[in-house]
Design an enzyme around this catalytic site. Structure first.
Site, PDB file in Angstrom:
ATOM      1  N   ASP A  99      64.800  39.237 -17.250  1.00 43.75           N
ATOM      2  CA  ASP A  99      64.079  39.679 -18.428  1.00 43.75           C
ATOM      3  C   ASP A  99      63.745  38.506 -19.352  1.00 43.75           C
ATOM      4  O   ASP A  99      64.223  37.382 -19.164  1.00 43.75           O
ATOM      5  CB  ASP A  99      64.928  40.709 -19.177  1.00 43.75           C
ATOM      6  CG  ASP A  99      64.078  41.650 -20.022  1.00 43.75           C
ATOM      7  OD1 ASP A  99      62.845  41.575 -19.956  1.00 43.75           O
ATOM      8  OD2 ASP A  99      64.670  42.454 -20.767  1.00 43.75           O
ATOM      9  N   TYR A 158      75.918  37.330 -12.034  1.00 48.32           N
ATOM     10  CA  TYR A 158      75.458  37.010 -13.388  1.00 48.32           C
ATOM     11  C   TYR A 158      76.637  36.559 -14.236  1.00 48.32           C
ATOM     12  O   TYR A 158      77.757  37.063 -14.088  1.00 48.32           O
ATOM     13  CB  TYR A 158      74.822  38.231 -14.053  1.00 48.32           C
ATOM     14  CG  TYR A 158      73.407  38.544 -13.606  1.00 48.32           C
ATOM     15  CD1 TYR A 158      72.319  37.994 -14.269  1.00 48.32           C
ATOM     16  CD2 TYR A 158      73.174  39.402 -12.537  1.00 48.32           C
ATOM     17  CE1 TYR A 158      71.015  38.286 -13.873  1.00 48.32           C
ATOM     18  CE2 TYR A 158      71.882  39.704 -12.130  1.00 48.32           C
ATOM     19  CZ  TYR A 158      70.805  39.141 -12.808  1.00 48.32           C
ATOM     20  OH  TYR A 158      69.528  39.436 -12.407  1.00 48.32           O
TER      21      TYR A 158
END
Length: 327
Positions: A99, A158
């Site tokens: 994003d 992540y």
């Protein structure tokens, strides 16, 4: 449209069927009507895998769009310039559509060419020469025809960084979220463990974009909370992640770390399968603390095809004789 392996349009003949007028048509039936499909000729192509790192601060995420610029757009533009192919012919795909403002150390992508390379060091150097300094291609290698950057991935890792001190480290401001509240890391660890396993994460997904297929069931393999002085690093590995899922999980852990809610709230929210239930307790954590660290694949997906050039990790330059003295 002519298609090659993986059902991709041929970069050599993007608009041609390449079937003779006398070829027998093959019928195929969909849900509504019978359609005629002409047999096509599969043309050879070569697939290339990129390992990319980027600082996402100034970009509108990975997914292609021209304005504001995205990582995919910038890298693809460089590939078009180097290969002399059209954007549509490259079939450039990334493993994760990070994003806006999210960083990456281990983004993986692939593209296709109708020609082979004898060596990858030259194209590697050319790519990084064209790219801005906040985007780097770390590796480039040949890939097997069946490899797909997104669909071959078996897990993604992540990291989310939190700077937990009264004064923010200015060198961490673009890469870590600042929490002035003293966080209870033991409570955060207890809560993080409850995400591990196979769950329906509907409560942790934001409204999905139109181009994303929503499968709310994901498997979390590990979720660690690591203390490095004032810096907390939340490391999560999963089979895949929904839109803003990691940032939503982190946001809940932050509230638990502040002792605003107990760790056992996690199963309750998971069972609700409703984003509105999470919204009662937490909003999404900001994007700049998040980094895609690695995308993992099965070993057979990372094999080099026969006759392919060796993987390029970048060229090291050497000086045989120093012409100027050091002072």
């Amino acid at each position: 449209m002519n298609c090659g392996a993986l059902g991709l349009p041929s970069p050599l003949f993007p608009n041609a069927h390449l079937s003779s007028a006398n070829s027998n048509s093959v019928s195929a039936e969909d849900a509504n009507h019978l359609v005629m499909v002409k047999p096509t000729i599969t043309l050879p192509h070569h697939k290339w895998r990129l390992l990319i790192a980027y600082d996402g601060t100034h970009y509108a995420g990975w997914q292609f769009q021209v304005s504001p610029p995205t990582i995919q757009c910038i890298v693809q533009k460089a590939l078009v310039q180097i290969t002399k192919l059209e954007r549509e012919d490259l079939h450039f795909v990334g493993a994760s559509r990070t994003d806006k403002g999210v960083h990456a150390w281990g983004q993986v992508a692939h593209f296709i060419t109708p020609f082979n390379y004898d060596s990858l060091e030259t194209i590697h150097a050319a790519l990084n020469g064209l790219l801005p300094s906040d985007i780097r291609v770390r590796e480039i290698s040949a890939a097997m025809p069946e490899f797909h950057a997104r669909f071959s991935a078996k897990s993604k890792v992540y990291h989310y960084k939190i700077f937990n001190d009264s004064i923010m480290d200015p060198f961490q401001r673009h890469y870590a979220y600042h929490s002035v509240y003293k966080l209870n890391t033991a409570a955060m660890r207890e809560a993080a463990k409850q995400f591990i396993g196979k769950h329906d994460f509907s409560a942790f997904v934001n409204a999905s974009r139109n181009d994303r297929v929503l499968d709310p069931v994901k498997t979390i393999f590990r979720f660690d909370v690591i203390e490095m002085g004032a810096l907390l690093q939340l490391e999560v590995e999963g089979s895949g992640f929904l839109y803003r899922q990691v940032r939503n999980m982190v946001a809940l852990l932050l509230q638990i770390g502040k002792e605003a809610i107990p760790p056992d709230i996690v199963p309750k929210i998971l069972l609700a399968r409703d984003r509105r239930e999470l919204a009662k307790y937490a909003l999404s954590a900001p994007p700049h603390g998040l980094c895609l660290v690695a995308v993992k694949y099965k070993e057979e997906h990372l094999l080099l095809p026969l006759g392919s050039p060796t993987t390029s990790f970048g060229m090291h330059h050497t000086v045989s004789k120093c012409k100027l003295p050091f002072y």
